[in-house]
Design an enzyme around this catalytic site. Sequence first.
Site, mmCIF file in Angstrom:
data_model
loop_
_atom_site.group_PDB
_atom_site.id
_atom_site.type_symbol
_atom_site.label_atom_id
_atom_site.label_comp_id
_atom_site.label_asym_id
_atom_site.label_seq_id
_atom_site.Cartn_x
_atom_site.Cartn_y
_atom_site.Cartn_z
ATOM 1 C CE LYS A 13 6.321 10.471 4.593
ATOM 2 N NZ LYS A 13 5.309 11.155 3.762
ATOM 3 N NE ARG A 170 -1.469 8.161 0.161
ATOM 4 C CZ ARG A 170 -0.811 8.472 -0.962
ATOM 5 N NH1 ARG A 170 -1.417 8.427 -2.122
ATOM 6 N NH2 ARG A 170 0.457 8.800 -0.900
HETATM 7 P P1 ADP Z 1 6.635 11.164 0.247
HETATM 8 O O1 ADP Z 1 7.660 10.071 0.406
HETATM 9 O O2 ADP Z 1 6.620 12.115 1.392
HETATM 10 O O3 ADP Z 1 5.268 10.632 -0.073
HETATM 11 P P2 ADP Z 1 8.006 11.748 -2.292
HETATM 12 O O4 ADP Z 1 9.438 11.844 -1.930
HETATM 13 O O5 ADP Z 1 7.537 10.531 -2.992
HETATM 14 O O6 ADP Z 1 7.084 12.041 -0.993
HETATM 15 O O7 ADP Z 1 7.630 13.035 -3.164
HETATM 16 C C1 ADP Z 1 6.315 13.217 -3.687
HETATM 17 C C2 ADP Z 1 6.392 13.761 -5.121
HETATM 18 O O8 ADP Z 1 6.857 15.123 -5.092
HETATM 19 C C3 ADP Z 1 7.357 13.002 -6.028
HETATM 20 O O9 ADP Z 1 6.823 13.019 -7.329
HETATM 21 C C4 ADP Z 1 8.663 13.823 -5.939
HETATM 22 O O10 ADP Z 1 9.446 13.718 -7.125
HETATM 23 C C5 ADP Z 1 8.118 15.258 -5.762
HETATM 24 N N1 ADP Z 1 8.941 16.112 -4.893
HETATM 25 C C6 ADP Z 1 9.673 15.743 -3.804
HETATM 26 N N2 ADP Z 1 10.258 16.819 -3.227
HETATM 27 C C7 ADP Z 1 9.877 17.905 -3.959
HETATM 28 C C8 ADP Z 1 10.150 19.324 -3.870
HETATM 29 N N3 ADP Z 1 10.936 19.836 -2.904
HETATM 30 N N4 ADP Z 1 9.598 20.139 -4.794
HETATM 31 C C9 ADP Z 1 8.803 19.620 -5.785
HETATM 32 N N5 ADP Z 1 8.506 18.317 -5.928
HETATM 33 C C10 ADP Z 1 9.025 17.452 -5.031
HETATM 34 P P1 ADP Z 2 3.094 8.334 1.313
HETATM 35 O O1 ADP Z 2 3.360 8.729 -0.076
HETATM 36 O O2 ADP Z 2 1.697 8.655 1.774
HETATM 37 O O3 ADP Z 2 4.129 8.794 2.265
HETATM 38 P P2 ADP Z 2 3.804 5.513 1.798
HETATM 39 O O4 ADP Z 2 4.491 4.922 0.641
HETATM 40 O O5 ADP Z 2 4.592 5.863 2.992
HETATM 41 O O6 ADP Z 2 2.981 6.744 1.259
HETATM 42 O O7 ADP Z 2 2.636 4.548 2.280
HETATM 43 C C1 ADP Z 2 1.689 3.979 1.392
HETATM 44 C C2 ADP Z 2 0.624 3.238 2.187
HETATM 45 O O8 ADP Z 2 1.235 2.155 2.917
HETATM 46 C C3 ADP Z 2 -0.092 4.059 3.246
HETATM 47 O O9 ADP Z 2 -1.205 4.773 2.710
HETATM 48 C C4 ADP Z 2 -0.514 2.974 4.251
HETATM 49 O O10 ADP Z 2 -1.650 2.263 3.779
HETATM 50 C C5 ADP Z 2 0.666 2.022 4.212
HETATM 51 N N1 ADP Z 2 1.699 2.375 5.220
HETATM 52 C C6 ADP Z 2 2.981 2.757 4.981
HETATM 53 N N2 ADP Z 2 3.650 2.960 6.125
HETATM 54 C C7 ADP Z 2 2.768 2.698 7.129
HETATM 55 C C8 ADP Z 2 2.858 2.747 8.549
HETATM 56 N N3 ADP Z 2 3.987 3.107 9.189
HETATM 57 N N4 ADP Z 2 1.741 2.415 9.255
HETATM 58 C C9 ADP Z 2 0.600 2.048 8.658
HETATM 59 N N5 ADP Z 2 0.449 1.982 7.313
HETATM 60 C C10 ADP Z 2 1.525 2.312 6.555
#
Ligand code: ADP
Ligand code: ADP
Length: 214
Positions: A13, A170
């Site tokens: 995301k 999570r």
């Molecule tokens: P989210 O915001 O949904 O938690 P991230 O954008 O942080 O996810 O991505 C999670 C991890 O996977 C990061 O280390 C990122 O560099 C990697 N990543 C993101 N998109 C891809 C993809 N299409 N293929 C492989 N690795 C990815």
């Molecule tokens: P992810 O890699 O799981 O997408 P985020 O960076 O979005 O992680 O979120 C990290 C943590 O911050 C979550 O595990 C939660 O504790 C908190 N958090 C983030 N966004 C929200 C939300 N919209 N509602 C509730 N908790 C949130």
Amino acid sequence: MLLVMLGPPGSGKGTQASRLAEKLDLHHLSTGDMLRSAVKNETELGKKAKEYMEKGDLVPDSLILDMIRETIKNDQGSGFIFDGFPRTIPQAEGLDKMLQSEGEELDGALNLDVSDQEVIKRLSGRYFCPQCQRTYNYPSNLPEQEGFCDECGVELQKRKDDTEEVVKNRLEVYKKQTQPLIDYYKDKSILVNVDGERDIGVIFNDLVTITQSL
Ligand code: ADP
Ligand code: ADP
Ligand code: ZN
């Protein structure tokens, strides 16, 4: 344009939302980044959110909705891409109400479809830049110089909640509390499903095409 990025933790995301924001000239609003910054700066919100985040539980809806309300009211007239928000049905309803009161509504909910197995793999290799929040991955998304951010040159870090035990929680929390949003947006006819297990650039091109037809 008003967009929501959906998908499990680690689905990409943040990676896609920051690229889309640049391409479409939208504000990238990541609740995870905002909360981590609040924790780091030891604000009132940060103190309340810290424990939930460390365990991988969701921060209460009321705190999240207040934080979003504060942010979007200062940014009237601009487009947003919400990343990591909404994460519960009450958050989605709260967002709809906020937008409605401004005579606006969401244009699309982009759902990145990624398996549990791939999520676990990605999060165990995730690193982030503490300065610009950009994420990298070993081995799928390496920086040019090992261990340092391409943009800032700052040393990359691991997130405290990317440990095996917290990731497991999570994922459970995602299934119970966030996955129902897929049907919520399907019912509103704004859901777009995207295969999130492809190259970052391939997914990005798809998302750009999709947003052009919204
Ligand atoms: P989210 O915001 O949904 O938690 P991230 O954008 O942080 O996810 O991505 C999670 C991890 O996977 C990061 O280390 C990122 O560099 C990697 N990543 C993101 N998109 C891809 C993809 N299409 N293929 C492989 N690795 C990815
Ligand atoms: P992810 O890699 O799981 O997408 P985020 O960076 O979005 O992680 O979120 C990290 C943590 O911050 C979550 O595990 C939660 O504790 C908190 N958090 C983030 N966004 C929200 C939300 N919209 N509602 C509730 N908790 C949130
Ligand atoms: Zn950086």
